[in-house]
Write a protein that holds these residues in place. Structure first.
Motif, PDB file in Angstrom:
ATOM      1  N   GLN A  96     -43.327 -50.520 -23.378  1.00 45.12           N
ATOM      2  CA  GLN A  96     -43.101 -51.701 -22.552  1.00 45.12           C
ATOM      3  C   GLN A  96     -44.037 -51.685 -21.344  1.00 45.12           C
ATOM      4  OE1 GLN A  96     -40.716 -54.396 -22.838  1.00 45.12           O
ATOM      5  NE2 GLN A  96     -42.066 -55.177 -21.218  1.00 45.12           N
ATOM      6  N   LEU A  97     -44.707 -52.808 -21.081  1.00 43.54           N
ATOM      7  CA  LEU A  97     -45.496 -52.901 -19.854  1.00 43.54           C
ATOM      8  C   LEU A  97     -44.564 -52.820 -18.649  1.00 43.54           C
ATOM      9  CD1 LEU A  97     -48.026 -55.793 -20.626  1.00 43.54           C
ATOM     10  CD2 LEU A  97     -48.479 -53.329 -20.606  1.00 43.54           C
ATOM     11  N   THR A  98     -44.963 -52.045 -17.660  1.00 45.61           N
ATOM     12  CA  THR A  98     -44.191 -51.928 -16.422  1.00 45.61           C
ATOM     13  C   THR A  98     -45.152 -51.876 -15.241  1.00 45.61           C
ATOM     14  OG1 THR A  98     -44.162 -49.504 -16.544  1.00 45.61           O
ATOM     15  CG2 THR A  98     -42.269 -50.682 -17.492  1.00 45.61           C
ATOM     16  N   LYS A  99     -44.629 -52.211 -14.068  1.00 47.76           N
ATOM     17  CA  LYS A  99     -45.393 -52.085 -12.836  1.00 47.76           C
ATOM     18  C   LYS A  99     -44.599 -51.238 -11.861  1.00 47.76           C
ATOM     19  CE  LYS A  99     -47.777 -54.522  -9.118  1.00 47.76           C
ATOM     20  NZ  LYS A  99     -48.238 -55.816  -8.554  1.00 47.76           N
ATOM     21  N   ARG A 100     -45.272 -50.263 -11.259  1.00 50.20           N
ATOM     22  CA  ARG A 100     -44.619 -49.339 -10.331  1.00 50.20           C
ATOM     23  C   ARG A 100     -44.801 -49.809  -8.895  1.00 50.20           C
ATOM     24  NH1 ARG A 100     -45.433 -42.761 -10.088  1.00 50.20           N
ATOM     25  NH2 ARG A 100     -44.825 -42.462  -7.915  1.00 50.20           N
ATOM     26  N   TYR A 101     -43.699 -49.769  -8.137  1.00 52.66           N
ATOM     27  CA  TYR A 101     -43.711 -50.105  -6.711  1.00 52.66           C
ATOM     28  C   TYR A 101     -43.264 -48.869  -5.932  1.00 52.66           C
ATOM     29  CZ  TYR A 101     -43.833 -54.963  -8.329  1.00 52.66           C
ATOM     30  OH  TYR A 101     -44.185 -56.146  -8.948  1.00 52.66           O
ATOM     31  N   GLY A 102     -44.023 -48.487  -4.935  1.00 51.96           N
ATOM     32  CA  GLY A 102     -43.686 -47.305  -4.157  1.00 51.96           C
ATOM     33  C   GLY A 102     -44.273 -46.059  -4.785  1.00 51.96           C
ATOM     34  N   ALA A 103     -44.046 -44.909  -4.089  1.00 46.86           N
ATOM     35  CA  ALA A 103     -44.660 -43.677  -4.572  1.00 46.86           C
ATOM     36  C   ALA A 103     -43.782 -42.462  -4.330  1.00 46.86           C
ATOM     37  CB  ALA A 103     -46.028 -43.487  -3.903  1.00 46.86           C
ATOM     38  N   ALA A 104     -43.647 -42.036  -3.082  1.00 43.12           N
ATOM     39  CA  ALA A 104     -43.104 -40.712  -2.791  1.00 43.12           C
ATOM     40  C   ALA A 104     -41.579 -40.617  -2.863  1.00 43.12           C
ATOM     41  CB  ALA A 104     -43.577 -40.260  -1.412  1.00 43.12           C
ATOM     42  N   PHE A 105     -40.859 -41.657  -2.472  1.00 45.53           N
ATOM     43  CA  PHE A 105     -39.412 -41.517  -2.281  1.00 45.53           C
ATOM     44  C   PHE A 105     -38.603 -41.887  -3.525  1.00 45.53           C
ATOM     45  CE2 PHE A 105     -41.257 -41.993   1.926  1.00 45.53           C
ATOM     46  CZ  PHE A 105     -40.672 -40.930   2.594  1.00 45.53           C
ATOM     47  N   ASP A 106     -38.648 -43.125  -3.909  1.00 46.19           N
ATOM     48  CA  ASP A 106     -37.852 -43.569  -5.059  1.00 46.19           C
ATOM     49  C   ASP A 106     -38.565 -44.757  -5.709  1.00 46.19           C
ATOM     50  OD1 ASP A 106     -35.860 -43.895  -6.906  1.00 46.19           O
ATOM     51  OD2 ASP A 106     -34.451 -44.878  -5.531  1.00 46.19           O
ATOM     52  N   PRO A 107     -39.691 -44.518  -6.359  1.00 45.20           N
ATOM     53  CA  PRO A 107     -40.483 -45.625  -6.915  1.00 45.20           C
ATOM     54  C   PRO A 107     -39.681 -46.446  -7.920  1.00 45.20           C
ATOM     55  CG  PRO A 107     -41.249 -43.515  -7.776  1.00 45.20           C
ATOM     56  CD  PRO A 107     -40.312 -43.211  -6.664  1.00 45.20           C
ATOM     57  N   TYR A 108     -39.927 -47.751  -7.903  1.00 48.61           N
ATOM     58  CA  TYR A 108     -39.240 -48.682  -8.798  1.00 48.61           C
ATOM     59  C   TYR A 108     -40.206 -49.141  -9.876  1.00 48.61           C
ATOM     60  CZ  TYR A 108     -37.514 -53.216 -10.429  1.00 48.61           C
ATOM     61  OH  TYR A 108     -37.122 -54.273 -11.202  1.00 48.61           O
ATOM     62  N   ARG A 109     -39.771 -49.066 -11.131  1.00 48.24           N
ATOM     63  CA  ARG A 109     -40.578 -49.534 -12.251  1.00 48.24           C
ATOM     64  C   ARG A 109     -40.006 -50.857 -12.755  1.00 48.24           C
ATOM     65  NH1 ARG A 109     -44.535 -46.404 -14.003  1.00 48.24           N
ATOM     66  NH2 ARG A 109     -44.551 -44.197 -13.439  1.00 48.24           N
ATOM     67  N   ARG A 110     -40.800 -51.879 -12.614  1.00 47.69           N
ATOM     68  CA  ARG A 110     -40.389 -53.224 -13.004  1.00 47.69           C
ATOM     69  C   ARG A 110     -40.897 -53.553 -14.409  1.00 47.69           C
ATOM     70  NH1 ARG A 110     -43.005 -58.539 -10.090  1.00 47.69           N
ATOM     71  NH2 ARG A 110     -41.982 -60.169 -11.340  1.00 47.69           N
ATOM     72  N   PRO A 111     -40.016 -53.893 -15.335  1.00 53.35           N
ATOM     73  CA  PRO A 111     -40.491 -54.309 -16.659  1.00 53.35           C
ATOM     74  C   PRO A 111     -41.274 -55.620 -16.557  1.00 53.35           C
ATOM     75  CG  PRO A 111     -38.135 -53.785 -16.679  1.00 53.35           C
ATOM     76  CD  PRO A 111     -38.544 -53.872 -15.247  1.00 53.35           C
ATOM     77  N   ILE A 112     -42.396 -55.691 -17.233  1.00 59.54           N
ATOM     78  CA  ILE A 112     -43.227 -56.897 -17.246  1.00 59.54           C
ATOM     79  C   ILE A 112     -43.143 -57.517 -18.640  1.00 59.54           C
ATOM     80  CG2 ILE A 112     -45.541 -57.839 -16.959  1.00 59.54           C
ATOM     81  CD1 ILE A 112     -44.247 -56.787 -14.362  1.00 59.54           C
ATOM     82  N   ALA A 113     -42.495 -58.684 -18.712  1.00 56.83           N
ATOM     83  CA  ALA A 113     -42.227 -59.296 -20.013  1.00 56.83           C
ATOM     84  C   ALA A 113     -43.192 -60.414 -20.386  1.00 56.83           C
ATOM     85  CB  ALA A 113     -40.793 -59.840 -20.041  1.00 56.83           C
ATOM     86  N   LYS A 114     -43.940 -60.932 -19.395  1.00 53.70           N
ATOM     87  CA  LYS A 114     -44.797 -62.083 -19.679  1.00 53.70           C
ATOM     88  C   LYS A 114     -46.239 -61.827 -19.215  1.00 53.70           C
ATOM     89  CE  LYS A 114     -41.196 -64.323 -21.175  1.00 53.70           C
ATOM     90  NZ  LYS A 114     -40.968 -64.455 -22.634  1.00 53.70           N
ATOM     91  N   PRO A 115     -46.955 -60.910 -19.866  1.00 52.46           N
ATOM     92  CA  PRO A 115     -48.365 -60.704 -19.506  1.00 52.46           C
ATOM     93  C   PRO A 115     -49.195 -61.925 -19.894  1.00 52.46           C
ATOM     94  CG  PRO A 115     -47.854 -59.538 -21.528  1.00 52.46           C
ATOM     95  CD  PRO A 115     -46.544 -60.073 -21.008  1.00 52.46           C
ATOM     96  N   VAL A 116     -50.277 -62.136 -19.168  1.00 54.74           N
ATOM     97  CA  VAL A 116     -51.173 -63.250 -19.462  1.00 54.74           C
ATOM     98  C   VAL A 116     -52.018 -62.896 -20.685  1.00 54.74           C
ATOM     99  CG1 VAL A 116     -53.087 -64.653 -18.606  1.00 54.74           C
ATOM    100  CG2 VAL A 116     -51.212 -63.989 -17.067  1.00 54.74           C
ATOM    101  N   SER A 117     -52.047 -63.794 -21.640  1.00 55.26           N
ATOM    102  CA  SER A 117     -52.804 -63.566 -22.870  1.00 55.26           C
ATOM    103  C   SER A 117     -54.271 -63.292 -22.558  1.00 55.26           C
ATOM    104  CB  SER A 117     -52.694 -64.795 -23.784  1.00 55.26           C
ATOM    105  OG  SER A 117     -53.446 -64.625 -24.959  1.00 55.26           O
ATOM    106  N   GLY A 118     -54.814 -62.233 -23.147  1.00 55.71           N
ATOM    107  CA  GLY A 118     -56.211 -61.883 -22.957  1.00 55.71           C
ATOM    108  C   GLY A 118     -56.504 -61.033 -21.743  1.00 55.71           C
ATOM    109  N   SER A 119     -55.483 -60.768 -20.916  1.00 56.85           N
ATOM    110  CA  SER A 119     -55.721 -60.006 -19.688  1.00 56.85           C
ATOM    111  C   SER A 119     -55.393 -58.525 -19.826  1.00 56.85           C
ATOM    112  CB  SER A 119     -54.895 -60.587 -18.534  1.00 56.85           C
ATOM    113  OG  SER A 119     -53.515 -60.253 -18.674  1.00 56.85           O
ATOM    114  N   VAL A 120     -54.669 -58.146 -20.875  1.00 59.42           N
ATOM    115  CA  VAL A 120     -54.167 -56.770 -21.001  1.00 59.42           C
ATOM    116  C   VAL A 120     -55.274 -55.828 -21.475  1.00 59.42           C
ATOM    117  CG1 VAL A 120     -52.444 -55.275 -22.073  1.00 59.42           C
ATOM    118  CG2 VAL A 120     -51.861 -57.649 -21.515  1.00 59.42           C
ATOM    119  N   ARG A 121     -55.371 -54.689 -20.787  1.00 62.12           N
ATOM    120  CA  ARG A 121     -56.292 -53.620 -21.155  1.00 62.12           C
ATOM    121  C   ARG A 121     -55.491 -52.324 -21.263  1.00 62.12           C
ATOM    122  NH1 ARG A 121     -61.136 -53.898 -16.888  1.00 62.12           N
ATOM    123  NH2 ARG A 121     -62.108 -52.477 -18.407  1.00 62.12           N
TER     124      ARG A 121
END
Length: 206
Positions: free
Chosen positions: A109-134
């Motif tokens: 599943q594509l996810t985006k991480r917010y934060g780093a050291a304390f308690d990072p949050y991973r947000r599921p990404i359900a609607k990527p833009v077509s042709g933009s994913v690498r």
């Protein structure tokens, strides 16, 4: 009820307001201290598109979009002007770690991480833009051997990444939302002017 894979008019969305919402219970104790409990595992975004309406033409575009969605019935795509990329303006295949290979698993599943050291949050990404994913494995971009479902954000590999392999991805994305009203309250303010004080939108969570 369905989801329409179409984006809300971008020029209007860029003038809107909104952002993430959390739900936290706060209990004040007898001694003055407090206890806090987060009720939601994931944040939910709310927007008000009314701030982006600047002209009669804008309002006509919103009216047509609203009617085709049947008010709150059908979901659609929303571009968050502040947060719509895995990294910078141009996504890189190493922007976000989305998993580690085990030699068996083929879907991530594509996810985006917010934060780093304390308690990072991973947000599921359900609607990527077509042709933009690498996509990359251990930092090496893959040009073939994988695909992505733009309706769910799931990356699928033809062959399972080897055990211990870092799976990363870069992408642009939209937010799945719906109107949070079944009635538009439109005011004509002049010959070429119109405004709708409130056009609330609510993120659709999986």
């Amino acid at each position: 009820m369905s989801f329409h894979h179409i984006r809300f008019p971008l020029d209007i969305a860029l003038g809107a307001r909104g952002g993430p919402e959390r739900r936290t219970d706060v209990v004040t104790l007898a001694g003055g201290g407090e206890q806090r409990n987060g009720r939601w595992a994931h944040s939910r975004r709310r927007y008000n598109a009314g701030y982006g309406v600047k002209s009669r033409a804008d309002m006509q575009a919103v009216l047509a979009f609203f009617e085709e969605r049947r008010g709150r019935l059908h979901g659609f795509l929303w571009r968050d002007g502040l947060d719509h990329s895995s990294g910078g303006a141009v996504p890189l295949p190493t922007d976000q770690e989305i998993g580690t290979g085990d030699g068996v698993r083929t879907e991530f599943q594509l996810t985006k991480r917010y934060g780093a050291a304390f308690d990072p949050y991973r947000r599921p990404i359900a609607k990527p833009v077509s042709g933009s994913v690498r996509v990359a494995l251990d930092g090496v971009e893959l040009m073939s051997g994988w695909s992505v479902d733009v309706t769910s954000g799931v990356v699928g590999f033809a062959s399972a990444p080897a055990a211990g392999t870092s799976v990363t991805a870069g992408f642009l994305f939209d937010v799945p939302v719906r109107f949070d009203i079944d009635r538009l309250d439109i005011e004509l303010t002049g010959f070429d002017g119109a405004e709708a004080p409130s056009i609330p939108l609510l993120e659709i969570l999986p």
